[in-house]
Design a protein around this motif. Structure first.
Motif, PDB file in Angstrom:
ATOM      1  N   VAL A 139       0.836  -1.208   0.000  1.00 44.28           N
ATOM      2  CA  VAL A 139       0.000   0.000   0.000  1.00 44.28           C
ATOM      3  C   VAL A 139       0.871   1.259   0.000  1.00 44.28           C
ATOM      4  O   VAL A 139       0.638   2.201  -0.762  1.00 44.28           O
ATOM      5  N   THR A 140       1.908   1.264   0.819  1.00 41.35           N
ATOM      6  CA  THR A 140       2.781   2.426   0.924  1.00 41.35           C
ATOM      7  C   THR A 140       3.539   2.665  -0.378  1.00 41.35           C
ATOM      8  O   THR A 140       3.632   3.806  -0.846  1.00 41.35           O
ATOM      9  N   ALA A 141       4.086   1.610  -0.962  1.00 36.68           N
ATOM     10  CA  ALA A 141       4.833   1.754  -2.215  1.00 36.68           C
ATOM     11  C   ALA A 141       3.910   2.221  -3.343  1.00 36.68           C
ATOM     12  O   ALA A 141       4.307   3.053  -4.175  1.00 36.68           O
ATOM     13  N   THR A 142       2.698   1.717  -3.360  1.00 34.80           N
ATOM     14  CA  THR A 142       1.738   2.135  -4.385  1.00 34.80           C
ATOM     15  C   THR A 142       1.418   3.619  -4.246  1.00 34.80           C
ATOM     16  O   THR A 142       1.468   4.369  -5.224  1.00 34.80           O
ATOM     17  N   PHE A 143       1.093   4.050  -3.030  1.00 36.37           N
ATOM     18  CA  PHE A 143       0.809   5.469  -2.816  1.00 36.37           C
ATOM     19  C   PHE A 143       2.013   6.325  -3.191  1.00 36.37           C
ATOM     20  O   PHE A 143       1.883   7.328  -3.892  1.00 36.37           O
ATOM     21  N   HIS A 144       3.186   5.942  -2.717  1.00 40.68           N
ATOM     22  CA  HIS A 144       4.396   6.723  -2.961  1.00 40.68           C
ATOM     23  C   HIS A 144       4.665   6.851  -4.463  1.00 40.68           C
ATOM     24  O   HIS A 144       4.969   7.944  -4.954  1.00 40.68           O
TER      25      HIS A 144
END
Length: 121
Positions: free
Chosen positions: A68-73
């Protein structure tokens, strides 16, 4: 002297989340490299081992948060790079919508794969 320009609003939430996700990603990447490249060497990593690791709720949660974090970033970074290049108006809204949809689809598919790799369900 060169003028500073950024699509991020100073003190805005997107600016803050971009920095916080970067810090989280650095930590999780370090964890990943230590665990899967030093503790378990590449030749020792197997489907069964992945299944065992992903069946541990803490590991599963960490990897899901990583997704989720990598996708948002990534999505936020691409969007802001395009805004910095001058995209505006309808194109900006369309690109934002396409990137948001791509991000949601990536998280949904990544979650499906992560769940399939466990014995949790």
């Amino acid at each position: 002297m060169a003028e500073h320009y950024s699509s991020f609003e100073r003190g805005g939430r997107r600016w803050l989340f971009q920095r916080l996700t970067a810090v989280f990603l650095i930590g999780v990447l370090a964890f990943h490299f230590v665990l899967l490249h030093f503790v378990n060497h590449a030749a020792e990593v197997s489907f069964a081992g992945t299944n065992i690791r992903m069946s541990q709720i803490g590991y599963f949660a960490t990897m899901w948060l990583f997704l989720v974090t990598a996708t948002f970033h990534g999505v936020n970074g691409v969007y802001n790079a395009l805004v910095n290049m001058g995209i505006s108006g309808t194109r900006k809204r369309v690109v934002g919508g396409v990137l948001a949809l791509a991000g949601v689809l990536l998280v949904v598919q990544g979650t499906r794969v992560a769940i399939a790799m466990t014995n949790l369900i």
